[in-house]
Enzyme design. Structure first.
Site, PDB file in Angstrom:
ATOM      1  N   HIS A  19       0.820  -1.215   0.000  1.00  0.00           N
ATOM      2  CA  HIS A  19       0.000   0.000   0.000  1.00  0.00           C
ATOM      3  C   HIS A  19       0.854   1.264   0.000  1.00  0.00           C
ATOM      4  CE1 HIS A  19      -4.143   0.977  -0.047  1.00  0.00           C
ATOM      5  NE2 HIS A  19      -4.382   1.122   1.233  1.00  0.00           N
ATOM      6  N   ASN A  72      -7.030   6.386   4.403  1.00  0.00           N
ATOM      7  CA  ASN A  72      -8.427   6.763   4.199  1.00  0.00           C
ATOM      8  C   ASN A  72      -8.732   8.213   4.582  1.00  0.00           C
ATOM      9  OD1 ASN A  72      -8.221   6.349   6.922  1.00  0.00           O
ATOM     10  ND2 ASN A  72      -9.882   4.858   7.061  1.00  0.00           N
ATOM     11  N   ASP A  97      -0.842   2.544  -5.329  1.00  0.00           N
ATOM     12  CA  ASP A  97      -0.842   1.116  -5.601  1.00  0.00           C
ATOM     13  C   ASP A  97      -2.118   0.740  -6.356  1.00  0.00           C
ATOM     14  OD1 ASP A  97      -2.892  -0.106  -3.273  1.00  0.00           O
ATOM     15  OD2 ASP A  97      -1.903   1.773  -2.751  1.00  0.00           O
ATOM     16  N   ASN A 118      -9.289   3.467  -0.965  1.00  0.00           N
ATOM     17  CA  ASN A 118      -9.704   4.432   0.056  1.00  0.00           C
ATOM     18  C   ASN A 118      -8.972   5.762  -0.020  1.00  0.00           C
ATOM     19  OD1 ASN A 118     -11.660   2.767   1.137  1.00  0.00           O
ATOM     20  ND2 ASN A 118     -10.240   1.801   2.566  1.00  0.00           N
TER      21      ASN A 118
END
Length: 192
Positions: A19, A72, A97, A118
């Site tokens: 991520h 997020n 990503d 997110n």
């Protein structure tokens, strides 16, 4: 001036996660332009500033960003930076990503949906638009029935690490090309 935001989660525990490949790409860019990250009090991000290209009239001012918020809530950091630097979406590049692309693959595009990401959802909500440039860096799909969130919050495997380093360098090349050569030429050179 361009703002390049790499998406990821802050802190050393997340540094090598799939991520966080966006953070790693902006780290590569900061190294290339000789810029150091700092965390200004007014920002919710680490910022590095420098110039892309030879010094002088042909160089382009570059602001690199790594959010100090979790993925997020990335939009909160990005909206502060775009406001402070007066960056419009047509001079914003987000590096992130992408589960739907295998490791070693990349796509450069303008606009589009969030595809369940997110960080992109947060940016769209905060900026009220999805019309900015994106460098989508493939990290692959989780094996078997592994939860995608768990997969993204895991490190790359030992056999993948060499490919990851090449992918990070190539994604940084794509960002530089997007700024200097435009979208079409960059897509024809880097989309695979």
């Amino acid at each position: 001036m361009w703002l390049v935001a790499g998406l990821g989660n802050p802190g050393p525990g997340y540094a090598q996660h799939r991520h966080n490949i966006g953070f790693r790409v902006v780290d590569e860019l900061s190294s290339r332009i000789g810029a150091k990250f700092s965390a200004p009090a007014r920002m919710r991000a680490e910022i590095a500033e420098g110039r892309l290209g030879a010094p002088g009239a042909d160089s382009t001012r570059l602001v690199l960003l790594k959010s100090r918020t979790f993925m997020n809530d990335t939009g909160a950091a990005l909206v502060r930076a775009t406001g402070y630097y007066k960056i419009e979406p047509d001079h914003l590049i987000v590096v992130h990503d992408e589960l739907d692309l295998d490791l070693g693959r990349m796509r450069v595009k303008l606009g589009g949906g969030d595809n369940g990401h997110n960080g992109l959802k947060s940016i769209r909500k905060s900026l009220n638009t999805g019309d900015y440039y994106r460098v989508r860096v493939g990290v692959g799909r989780p094996p078997g029935r592994q939860d995608p969130a768990d997969f993204l919050l895991s490190n790359f495997g030992a056999r993948e690490r060499e490919d990851v380093e090449l992918q990070i360098s190539r994604a940084a090349d794509a960002v530089e090309s997007l700024i200097t050569n435009g979208l079409e030429r960059t897509q024809s050179s880097f989309n695979c």
